[in-house]
Design an enzyme around this catalytic site. Structure first.
Site, PDB file in Angstrom:
ATOM      1  N   GLU A  41       0.842  -1.214   0.000  1.00 40.07           N
ATOM      2  CA  GLU A  41       0.000   0.000   0.000  1.00 40.07           C
ATOM      3  C   GLU A  41       0.869   1.254   0.000  1.00 40.07           C
ATOM      4  OE1 GLU A  41      -2.865  -0.528  -0.846  1.00 40.07           O
ATOM      5  OE2 GLU A  41      -3.108  -2.631  -0.270  1.00 40.07           O
TER       6      GLU A  41
ATOM      7  N   HIS B 126       3.246   6.461  -5.143  1.00 38.13           N
ATOM      8  CA  HIS B 126       2.972   6.712  -6.556  1.00 38.13           C
ATOM      9  C   HIS B 126       2.002   7.895  -6.678  1.00 38.13           C
ATOM     10  CE1 HIS B 126       1.827   4.624 -10.657  1.00 38.13           C
ATOM     11  NE2 HIS B 126       2.439   5.775 -10.825  1.00 38.13           N
TER      12      HIS B 126
HETATM   13 ZN   LIG Z   1      -2.511  -3.026  -4.979  1.00 33.28          ZN
END
Ligand SMILES: [Zn+2]
Length: 604
Positions: free
Chosen positions: A397, A403
């Protein structure tokens, strides 16, 4: 009984230590502040009408409209996040369910109000649009517009579009029927587990029961589960083939050469990527058979059946790591990504309350990352000290969150969000780094064997199994496109052939297993699951490059994390250092699989 006993120790939301929760006050100070902003959004919906019928006038008008849409979406995203995340804290809280309802209603209205934008943009003549695209005015929206314009050859006349839109209301029928049958109507009865406790057999307990150390339990669970599918086999076949026919109909109506190409169009992925994936996995199936033989020996059974497929063959060593311990290890594992990445993430995990750490009564189960353009990239966990997988989930996660964080910081709103095609790369990349760090540190054969087996099963589940699914979807659609009927017999036969190919001759395929292809919910969004396979391959290839210490590779990867959805997925990944149009990434992953199987053989 064990359930209710467990609940006594799980705290209420109000009892949870505030430092262990996420800080949603950054989104909105209070529910009241949310309501005020929501009223603002509701009023904004009418603003779309200002632009309707005027987009062909000038580049400036197009820009004004896209900017308005961006502002609207930005606010809507922040409002939706707050309601959704608050509701996840305690799903029984009706206040937040109500807020989600209010948000959804506005979002639907806005979707209708904005629905003129795409057709109006597409209706602008080519000469004029070329001028628009060259103008400074639209420089920041060029790629956004190009994505819309690509669809032009697949847009029909107004009248035809109207008919298609009307048909759209029934387009989801097959999926709805399957959902009702699978999740509501079919009842699987009860099973006594290895401790003699009677448990209801359901979609989720099926998987747990397949991991029972007692073979008798696994076998019973398997047969009892599939008996229901046998009893509804004709309905399932009718429902699935209707879904395939719907895909074929839509791709033909919109002038695509095939339903596969229709599905790949949005990501601009050529069909060769799909075919390469299947080919590369085929070429490496020997290693899968070898692993299955190893599994058979480890389980000490004469023949391997599907009900022997999920039980771990290496027992977990005792594990204990607090959340803080796990953060420490994850941070050490992610060192190859550099100080900036690690510094930001560690602060988020330890001080800035990005993460909602532990279980509480009514909290959403599982884990997810849900960042937006505004505010921190929140993470929901149900962290458990005694479960090694909890730490891997944290790393996973955190990969998604970083990201989102980097893309939101570096892209304008219209380009920050990334597609599913690239999403799982950032998360599995981190899992790879963590696994490799743990393997380096692992003292003792047992832990090492466990970690290796964990990765083997991940590659098997994500690359091999999803590719088998992808191949099935390709075959069924091709049959429908050639005008042959997709009867129950045909579907079972085709799925059976794939099972024999992917599991090998020595694996016993129970006749009922040929119905598996008719119970996969994802098949109702056709040609979707292959992205899991390509995503894992890309993540493995990229993580190998970065772990080798290549600074350029690391910078390419960090740059990818900052790119959001500013290019097509294959271009983004090529920039990061992996070309999915070539077979190498999948081959590399299978090579890694082979090395892992060889080592496991030595260890057990
Ligand atoms: Zn994922």
């Amino acid at each position: 009984m064990s359930e209710s006993k467990k609940n006594v120790t799980v705290p209420k939301r109000s009892e949870v230590n505030i430092d262990d929760t996420w800080d949603l006050s950054i989104l909105y100070k209070s529910d009241l502040a949310w309501k005020r902003a929501m009223s603002r959004l509701e009023k904004m919906v009418d603003g779309y009408a200002e632009f309707q019928g005027k987009l062909g006038q000038s580049a400036r008008m197009v820009r004004a409209c896209l900017e308005f849409e961006g502002e609207f979406d930005k606010l809507a995203e922040r409002l939706g996040s707050y309601a959704f995340l608050k509701a996840s804290e305690d799903v029984a809280n009706s206040t937040y369910q109500g807020m989600i309802g209010r948000y959804t209603f506005v979002a639907t209205r806005a979707g209708e109000a904005a629905s003129f934008i795409a057709p109006e943009v597409q209706a602008i003549s080519k000469a004029k649009m070329d001028r628009f695209l060259r103008s400074k005015e639209l420089a920041a929206h060029k790629f956004q517009l190009e994505k819309l314009l690509r669809y032009k050859p697949h847009i029909l006349s107004l009248k035809e579009e109207r008919l298609l839109a009307m048909q759209g209301e029934v387009a989801g029928t097959a999926s709805r029927i399957f959902g009702q049958l699978n999740d509501a109507d079919m009842k699987f009865g009860f099973i006594k587990d290895e401790n003699g406790v009677k448990r209801e057999l359901t979609q989720s307990s099926f998987r747990t029961l397949l991991e029972s150390p007692k073979r008798k339990v696994r076998k019973e669970a398997y047969h009892q589960f599939y008996k229901q599918y046998e009893g509804h086999a004709n309905t399932l076949a009718a429902s699935y083939s209707s879904s395939v026919l719907q895909d074929v109909y839509l791709s033909r109506a919109r002038n695509f050469p095939s339903s596969l190409e229709n599905a790949l169009f949005a990501d601009r992925v050529p069909a060769s990527v799909y075919d390469n994936l299947i080919k590369a996995v085929h070429a490496n199936l020997d290693t899968v058979y070898k692993y299955l033989e190893l599994r058979r020996k480890a389980l000490k059974v004469k023949k391997l059946h599907f009900h022997d497929n999920y039980i771990p063959i290496v027992k977990t060593a005792k594990w204990h790591a607090t959340y803080d311990d796990a953060v420490t290890m994850v941070m050490e594992a992610l060192q190859p990504l550099g100080a900036q990445y690690c510094g930001t993430l560690e602060k988020g995990l330890r001080e800035k309350r990005w993460c909602d750490k532990y279980e509480n009564q009514g909290k959403r189960s599982g884990a997810f990352s849900a960042g937006g353009y505004f505010g921190p990239p929140y993470m929901l966990l149900n962290y458990q000290d005694s479960v090694l997988d909890s730490m891997f989930t944290l790393a996973h996660e955190a990969g998604h969150s970083m990201h989102t964080y980097n893309s939101a910081k570096n892209q304008p709103y219209q380009y920050y969000d990334y597609t599913i095609f690239v999403a799982e790369v950032a998360s599995t990349f981190n899992e790879q780094l963590l696994n490799s760090y743990m393997l380096d540190k692992a003292c003792g054969k047992k832990t090492r064997a466990h970690l290796i087996n964990r990765e083997i099963d991940e590659i098997r589940g994500t690359l091999v199994r999803q590719t088998m699914f992808a191949e099935f979807e390709k075959i069924t659609h091709a049959i429908a496109e050639s005008g042959q009927p997709l009867t129950l017999e045909v579907l079972r036969e085709e799925y059976g052939k794939l099972l024999r190919l992917y599991f090998g001759e020595d694996f016993v395929i129970d006749e009922s297993l040929t119905l598996e292809g008719l119970r996969i919910p994802h098949f109702y969004s056709a040609f979707y699951v292959y992205k899991y396979a390509t995503g894992l391959s890309a993540a493995i290839a990229l993580s190998r490059q970065v772990m080798s210490g290549d600074v350029k590779a690391r910078d390419r990867y960090l740059n990818f994390l900052k790119s959001g959805g500013s290019k097509y997925p294959l271009d983004l990944l090529r920039g990061a250092g992996v070309d999915l149009e070539k077979p190498e990434p999948v081959n590399e992953t299978m090579k890694r699989f082979k090395a892992l199987v060889d080592e496991l053989e030595e260890l057990i």
